[in-house]
Design an enzyme around this catalytic site. Structure first.
Site, PDB file in Angstrom:
ATOM      1  N   HIS A 240       8.981  48.684 -23.128  1.00  0.00           N
ATOM      2  CA  HIS A 240      10.255  49.413 -23.052  1.00  0.00           C
ATOM      3  C   HIS A 240      10.643  49.704 -21.599  1.00  0.00           C
ATOM      4  CE1 HIS A 240      13.317  52.325 -24.562  1.00  0.00           C
ATOM      5  NE2 HIS A 240      13.044  52.919 -23.404  1.00  0.00           N
ATOM      6  N   GLU A 241       9.732  50.349 -20.889  1.00  0.00           N
ATOM      7  CA  GLU A 241      10.058  50.713 -19.507  1.00  0.00           C
ATOM      8  C   GLU A 241      10.263  49.473 -18.647  1.00  0.00           C
ATOM      9  OE1 GLU A 241      10.948  53.622 -19.128  1.00  0.00           O
ATOM     10  OE2 GLU A 241      10.018  54.508 -20.897  1.00  0.00           O
TER      11      GLU A 241
ATOM     12  N   HIS B  48      13.829  48.541 -18.573  1.00  0.00           N
ATOM     13  CA  HIS B  48      14.569  49.311 -17.553  1.00  0.00           C
ATOM     14  C   HIS B  48      14.280  48.763 -16.155  1.00  0.00           C
ATOM     15  CE1 HIS B  48      16.185  52.361 -20.212  1.00  0.00           C
ATOM     16  NE2 HIS B  48      14.991  52.754 -20.634  1.00  0.00           N
TER      17      HIS B  48
ATOM     18  N   GLU C 239      19.654  51.210 -21.696  1.00  0.00           N
ATOM     19  CA  GLU C 239      18.816  51.268 -22.895  1.00  0.00           C
ATOM     20  C   GLU C 239      18.867  49.940 -23.667  1.00  0.00           C
ATOM     21  OE1 GLU C 239      16.920  53.841 -23.225  1.00  0.00           O
ATOM     22  OE2 GLU C 239      16.178  53.789 -25.296  1.00  0.00           O
TER      23      GLU C 239
END
Lengths: 500, 500
Positions: free
Chosen positions: A265-266, A269, A295
């Protein structure tokens, strides 16, 4: 005119350097800082923020921006310099609408509110937080009045995080989405199918987990020469420049999910932040277009890639090599285990399907809070009632309920909807991308992520904040925001996993 | 008047916060930063430094300092607020003497000089560095002319690091010291005694080394709640506030010395920084009195404590527990091994006795460089000649000779003498302390460091920059700087270790 542009850029550079230093102070606080330094660190961060604020709202900045209007016109909307002038002017006007007294008072209140929220959450003591949530709502109202709004007071809050997005538009997206998702959740529950997730629990060497995480994010395309990963309490990603993008991850020795998916997930980003065009270096355009767009990238690399069959076709042998217990687990069983739909209390631990119901609940509550339609003292009950309606579960206490999220305590009302917008956008971008990368599944199954990253970099990342989010989405997909593809994606996933 | 003092303190607080943020940027660069971020980081640090510089040299600061003269008088020299006004005025006057153009030009030159020095050292290529050492000497001359000096051009350089210290005074300390130490080194060599240091070499688990180091510095009194330790290329200590003091250490898996003594050394610096009175928080007085005084603390905890028999009486069983190979080594043999006198090329690796000769060589060269008495192109030869005279060794190349130190490349001419002044002061403070703590050796042998730390805190640390270094030394010891005790200490150590 060029001199004025240069003067503006020099000022933006100074402000950007101060803000990036502040990002490092924040990252360091989460990853490295000794406990005893928290007071000094808070003061340092307040100072950096106040110095950069003063440099930004100075009269001369407004004069430069006015003087630059003809140049902006001449260069045209899509020119990078024109975009810098335009976006910075918007920021300037928004910031100048806030009296310095308000900015200082709000900052101070949020520090105290956050402290009280931490205590309240630890003790599951909502009444302790109640006076502070009142203050935060009051400050949000003040903010909305300073900024102004046409239709709904909540529009002004949304606009901070998703420029141009309106409350009515979110409603028109969320209401049908909720009506699609709720039956899906109910259908899964009604099916009586229980997927065995035991393989995700056990003893997993944290160092091996960190190592596997690093291998996966490197494969995604995270440039370790321009970033790093550390352990923190709450996973996040921050940028100290496009050449220094850092991810905080959380490792549980008992649950393999924790680090694995927070890293993926990170990393989404981080890939965004590392790939913004260097022409926006040292300007406020060198960040994501909006929280929703940001996101969309994290959710894409976490879910559309990271919970997909093709990805695990490639990655599963590696997982087995790191953690031999998975030799006893078939790939199909593992795939189902990481894609279980299971109503739970905590948003950040929710699966892909139920996650959005957590968000809608918050959006509805926030709207009602701003409209004065809910007595704040009754927030816990309002929360729990909606949990029961949407997810069929009732939190046993407020720590697992209304007190779970940090956002209200630092005044970020209007933030939550961007999480679901990100989910929706991620699938819209994905479907568009698949039209170009017809071979995408096969690429993922070979661990080839470069074409996907290159596509996202070209269409999304490199532009930074040059475009408004819906403008960018339309440029890429030819359409506005649309939850349809996302619902289809969820349905297909549930069919694949549950056979329903 | 109180309003003016408050205005001054607010400004000093802002400047201090910016400088402490800058310290974190620096620490992070050494300990954590990804390589690719170096350009962005350099820019961020230059910005922080320029913003804080501008805030400090502003006209209003000078006006406040003038307006505060009556208050300063009224409060008296020893009052903390009066000291803030006095010391800040000195800093202000010194800083205002430098044209902004000079400050910017010097900063830029040092960045480039440092880059070239790194390349030159890596390739042992002095001619590459020669034009830059010329520029650095020229900048030092300019600096001295801006500041002014009465007797010797080098006075102005010294004064940056050791306020009030004069070139003639350093000469009057160093010349007899050199005349005492050189024969000591020769006597050790002539004795033919070779101490076996094999026990210090081998394979030592780095994690165990780090762990032992943490135990030792905690025992010294380093507050881990207000600081931390990380691995870096070149050990150093820096303070992001008295509540966040960090040490960088270097670990060699083959040499136990490396981490052990760099930890004890940097811990001495850290204890100083952690124990400055909080009344100086967010002012420029919240740092060490001078580099010499700071070094007196690092050298004391490294050498007077950390290489003493009583300390190892306590610590040796612990070392043996961490590294069982030491079970085969007697405490006396270990003690001698860590106190070997052995002329070598590299200053930072030198033993207690020869270390000062490295410093004196540099002091003499710097003085000659500033006096124009040495052709800079001949620096390598001048260096090597002195190495042969003082230490009896000649560096095989310039990397191990004139190019070994970073200092000239960032314009820190005048810095080196403070290392030896620190050694000298450490023993003066130590001897005074022993008059109060008559039981000191027994305390150290029991691992009780709190009384020693409390003594140093009370007399040295808490005052920060309130006093000039020689003023502080006289307050504590009743005497000026005097190398006598230091020479006696060295003679006693050599007698103990070599029996001569």
């Amino acid at each position: 005119m060029q001199d004025t542009l240069n003067a503006l850029k020099v000022r933006l550079g100074t402000i950007s350097d101060l803000e990036q230093a502040s990002s490092l102070l924040h990252y360091d606080q989460e990853a490295f800082m000794p406990m005893g330094a928290s007071q000094a660190r808070a003061t340092q961060m307040a100072t950096l923020s106040s110095v950069s604020h003063d440099l930004f709202v100075a009269d001369e900045v407004g004069q430069w921006l006015e003087e630059l209007r003809p140049l902006e016109q001449e260069l045209g909307h899509d020119d990078n310099d024109a975009s810098i002038i335009r976006v910075v002017r918007q920021d300037y006007e928004r910031t100048r609408k806030l009296p310095t007294e308000y900015v200082a008072r709000a900052a101070e209140t949020y520090i105290l509110a956050n402290e009280q929220w931490r205590k309240a959450r630890a003790d599951s003591d909502f009444p302790l937080f109640l006076p502070w949530v009142r203050k935060c709502v009051d400050l949000a109202h003040e903010y909305a009045e300073y900024q102004g709004y046409e239709d709904h007071v909540y529009d002004a809050l949304l606009d901070q995080f998703e420029p141009g997005m309106k409350t009515r538009e979110v409603e028109s997206i969320f209401t049908p989405l909720r009506d699609e998702i709720t039956p899906l959740v109910q259908a899964v529950a009604a099916s009586g199918i229980k997927i065995d997730t035991a393989c995700l629990h056990g003893q997993f060497d944290p160092l091996a987990q960190r190592s596997l995480g690093n291998v996966l994010v490197s494969a995604y395309g995270f440039d370790v020469n321009r970033g790093r990963v550390d352990e923190v309490t709450h996973p996040f990603c921050t940028s100290m420049s496009r050449d220094d993008v850092r991810m905080g991850t959380r490792v549980s020795a008992q649950r393999i999910n924790e680090n694995l998916f927070s890293m993926l997930h990170e990393c989404g980003h981080a890939l965004y932040d590392q790939n913004i065009d260097s022409c926006f270096d040292r300007t406020s355009l060198s960040s994501g277009c909006s929280l929703g767009l940001h996101e969309s990238q994290s959710r894409m690399w976490e879910n559309l890639v990271g919970r997909s069959r093709p990805f695990w076709h490639w990655a599963y042998p590696m997982l087995q090599a790191y953690f031999p217990s998975f030799h006893a687990v078939g790939l199909d069983d593992f795939y189902k285990a990481i894609n279980t739909v299971n109503p739970s209390f905590i948003r950040v631990e929710a699966d892909e399907v139920t996650y959005n119901l957590h968000i809608m609940l918050r959006f509805e509550l926030e709207k009602a809070m701003m409209e004065g339609q809910v007595d704040l003292a009754h927030l816990p009950q309002e929360w729990n009632d909606r949990m029961q309606t949407y997810l069929g579960v009732t939190p046993p206490n407020d720590r697992l309920g209304v007190l779970q999220d940090v956002h209200w305590s630092f005044g970020s009302l209007g933030y939550f909807p961007t999480y679901s917008l990100g989910n929706i956008i991620s699938v819209q971008l994905w479907e568009t991308c698949r039209q170009d990368l017809v071979d995408l599944d096969a690429q993922l199954a070979r661990g080839e992520f470069a074409p996907l990253l290159a596509w996202m970099k070209e269409r999304v990342h490199r532009h930074g904040r040059k475009h408004e989010p819906m403008e960018l989405l339309r440029k890429i997909t030819g359409a506005g925001i649309d939850a349809g593809p996302y619902v289809e994606y969820l349905k297909a996933k549930i069919h694949d996993v549950y056979g329903i």
